[in-house]
Structure formats: C-alpha cells, structure tokens
Design a protein around this motif. Sequence first.
Motif, short mmCIF file in Angstrom:
data_model
loop_
_atom_site.label_atom_id
_atom_site.label_comp_id
_atom_site.label_asym_id
_atom_site.label_seq_id
_atom_site.Cartn_x
_atom_site.Cartn_y
_atom_site.Cartn_z
N SER A 156 20.28 -25.23 -21.59
CA SER A 156 21.53 -24.60 -21.16
C SER A 156 21.37 -23.09 -21.06
CB SER A 156 22.65 -24.95 -22.15
OG SER A 156 23.82 -24.20 -21.87
N LEU A 157 20.72 -22.49 -22.04
CA LEU A 157 20.48 -21.05 -22.01
C LEU A 157 19.62 -20.67 -20.81
CD1 LEU A 157 20.64 -18.24 -23.22
CD2 LEU A 157 18.74 -18.83 -24.75
N GLY A 158 18.62 -21.51 -20.51
CA GLY A 158 17.77 -21.23 -19.35
C GLY A 158 18.55 -21.21 -18.06
N TYR A 159 19.47 -22.16 -17.91
CA TYR A 159 20.26 -22.20 -16.68
C TYR A 159 21.37 -21.14 -16.68
CZ TYR A 159 17.79 -26.32 -15.11
OH TYR A 159 16.81 -27.16 -14.68
N PHE A 160 21.69 -20.59 -17.84
CA PHE A 160 22.58 -19.43 -17.87
C PHE A 160 21.84 -18.18 -17.40
CE2 PHE A 160 25.96 -21.35 -20.56
CZ PHE A 160 27.04 -20.86 -19.85
N MET A 161 20.55 -18.09 -17.72
CA MET A 161 19.76 -16.95 -17.29
C MET A 161 19.47 -16.98 -15.79
SD MET A 161 16.88 -16.74 -20.28
CE MET A 161 17.26 -16.20 -21.95
N ASN A 188 26.85 -25.46 -14.27
CA ASN A 188 25.80 -26.36 -14.76
C ASN A 188 25.49 -26.15 -16.25
OD1 ASN A 188 23.44 -27.76 -15.30
ND2 ASN A 188 22.20 -26.69 -13.79
N PRO A 189 25.09 -24.94 -16.67
CA PRO A 189 24.74 -24.76 -18.08
C PRO A 189 25.92 -24.91 -19.03
CG PRO A 189 24.75 -22.65 -16.97
CD PRO A 189 24.87 -23.69 -15.90
N THR A 190 27.13 -24.62 -18.54
CA THR A 190 28.30 -24.82 -19.40
C THR A 190 28.48 -26.30 -19.73
OG1 THR A 190 29.39 -22.86 -18.50
CG2 THR A 190 30.79 -24.47 -19.62
N LEU A 191 28.32 -27.15 -18.71
CA LEU A 191 28.40 -28.59 -18.95
C LEU A 191 27.26 -29.05 -19.87
CD1 LEU A 191 29.36 -29.88 -15.39
CD2 LEU A 191 30.84 -29.62 -17.39
N GLN A 192 26.07 -28.49 -19.66
CA GLN A 192 24.94 -28.83 -20.54
C GLN A 192 25.24 -28.42 -21.98
OE1 GLN A 192 20.88 -28.06 -19.48
NE2 GLN A 192 21.30 -28.12 -17.30
N PHE A 193 25.83 -27.25 -22.14
CA PHE A 193 26.19 -26.78 -23.47
C PHE A 193 27.15 -27.76 -24.14
CE2 PHE A 193 29.40 -24.56 -26.03
CZ PHE A 193 28.60 -24.01 -27.02
N LEU A 194 28.17 -28.20 -23.41
CA LEU A 194 29.13 -29.14 -23.97
C LEU A 194 28.47 -30.47 -24.33
CD1 LEU A 194 32.19 -28.46 -21.63
CD2 LEU A 194 31.90 -27.75 -24.01
N VAL A 195 27.55 -30.93 -23.49
CA VAL A 195 26.82 -32.17 -23.78
C VAL A 195 26.00 -32.02 -25.06
CG1 VAL A 195 24.94 -33.66 -23.00
CG2 VAL A 195 26.75 -33.03 -21.42
N GLY A 196 25.29 -30.87 -25.17
CA GLY A 196 24.47 -30.65 -26.35
C GLY A 196 25.27 -30.61 -27.64
N VAL A 202 30.51 -16.91 -28.72
CA VAL A 202 30.87 -15.58 -28.19
C VAL A 202 30.12 -15.31 -26.89
CG1 VAL A 202 30.69 -13.10 -28.59
CG2 VAL A 202 31.50 -14.60 -30.42
N GLY A 203 28.82 -15.63 -26.87
CA GLY A 203 28.02 -15.42 -25.67
C GLY A 203 28.53 -16.21 -24.49
N TYR A 204 28.87 -17.48 -24.71
CA TYR A 204 29.38 -18.31 -23.62
C TYR A 204 30.72 -17.80 -23.11
CZ TYR A 204 25.73 -21.83 -24.15
OH TYR A 204 24.52 -22.48 -24.17
N VAL A 205 31.58 -17.34 -24.01
CA VAL A 205 32.88 -16.80 -23.60
C VAL A 205 32.68 -15.57 -22.71
CG1 VAL A 205 34.97 -15.65 -24.41
CG2 VAL A 205 34.18 -17.74 -25.54
N LEU A 206 31.74 -14.71 -23.08
CA LEU A 206 31.46 -13.52 -22.27
C LEU A 206 30.98 -13.91 -20.87
CD1 LEU A 206 29.69 -11.17 -24.87
CD2 LEU A 206 31.89 -10.77 -23.73
N VAL A 207 30.14 -14.92 -20.82
CA VAL A 207 29.62 -15.37 -19.52
C VAL A 207 30.76 -15.86 -18.63
CG1 VAL A 207 28.24 -17.14 -18.39
CG2 VAL A 207 27.28 -15.87 -20.31
#
Length: 281
Positions: free
Chosen positions: A80-85, A226-234, A248-253
Amino acid sequence: SPVFWKIHDVPVLDATGFRIVSTAVLLGLIQAKRGGLGDVRRMLGDRRTRLVAAVSAAMLVLNWLGFVYAVSSNQVLQSSLGYFMKPLLSVLLGVLVLGERLHRLQAVAIGIATIGVAWLSLDVGEVPWLALVIATTFAVYGYLRKTAPVGSLDGLTLEMVMLVPFAVGYLVIRAVMGDGLVGVSVPGRDVWLAAMAIVTALPLVCFGWAARRISLSLVGVLFYVNPTLQFLVGVVVYDEPCSRGQIVGYVLVWIGLAVFALGSRRARDRDAVHIVSRERA
C-alpha cells in the motif's frame, strides 16, 4: 487484488510465471478475434517499439514480483505504501519529463501528499525498499505506456510476447525438477490460475487506455484510490498492525487528493471561460 493473490499459497515466481502465460493466452485470443495479430507482428518488427515494450515489460514484471511477494509475506501495508509513493513519482515524471504544468492548488496538494507519504515512511522506521521497488517500477511503467507509440491492448500484448518465453522456460524447468505447479491439478487452484488473466489484463488495459487520454499528473493522483483500498484490506481483512502515525499519514494524503481535485476543477473552469471569451472575440 491482495485478497485474490492470498487465496492460494503459491511461490511468488511460480504465480508470476502463470500470470504471464495466462495473460498472454487471453490477449492472444482477443487479438485473434479482432484481427490484431498482424498488427502485433508489424509492431514487433519496429526496433523502437520493440525496445520500449521490452523495457516496460521488465518494469511490469518487477512490479508484479514485488507486489505478490508483499502480499504473500503478510506485508499488504508495505505494498500500500508503495502504491502511495507511485503517484508522486508519476507527477514528478509528468512535470520534469513531459513538461506538464501544475496550477497553484495542485502544487500545494502534491506538497501535502508528499508530507503524508514521508510521514508514512518515517513511521515504518526503516527504508521501505519493497515499497520503493513497487512505486518506482510502476511509475516508470506508466510513463512508458503514455509515451509508447501503441494502444493499450496492443502494448500489453507486446509486453506479454516479450515475457512469455522466460515464463514458459521457468515453468518447464520447475516441472522437470519435480517442483512447481505444471502437471499438478488442484481443482480450486486451477480455476484461480486461469482467473489470473482476467485479474491482470482488465485493469492494465483500462490503465493504458486512460494514461494516453489524461495528464500523467492526474493519473498519478487518481491512483491514490488503489493504495487506500489496499490499506483497508491489510488492516480490516488481514489484521496487520497499524500505528497512529500511519493513520495520520493516510489522512494527509487524502487531504492532498481533495485539494488536487479542487485545483483541477478550478483550472478546467478557467480554461472553459478563456475558450468562451476567445470564441466571442
């Protein structure tokens, strides 16, 4: 996608090999149905097209390997972090390489999203190599697919043509050694292996089609879904640990994404006003 790849415990290289072969078969059937095999052969005869397809195919398979490894090793949040980058790298490529321009609000949005991703990286506590591999390979792949002189379906077909000899060779070697999945039939798993083609081809064809029609910067920002959904799945499905810092990081994104959408809308409105003014003049 993470749920699909975790259904069966299959070695990463074997899963990737079958993914390439099944996708190549599906695309070959589609091209035969639409009479596109001749076009594919002609494109293979062009040296530049062949070179671009080889590089994009390499980026694609490296991305697949990194993603499937992350999912199979219980690191969905790392993927998820990779797809956020990745979107940040796409925006960077769009601005520096393609000369795309960002309006003020869009630039502010990218800054906020960058802070969010940096926060996520720091919260991990180490250099997230797996996330960096996933992000870099798919960002470069998106750039190549946007600039390649071929359509989305033909481009993906060319990439599979480049990869299939290596995949078949690997699977055959595994079978000769008595390992791997070739010749071993497991009903539920056989359906899963066949479904790889649809799970792989449909999103990539849609991605390649869209990448050629909208700006690379906008492609990058839309990719945050995409990565937000992956984050929720994880977190929700696989109960991977998630700290307050990550939240906090996801909220900023997502704040950055909202600001970017607002900036894009204002830019479109301004452009529409300018067009109407010119027509009246």
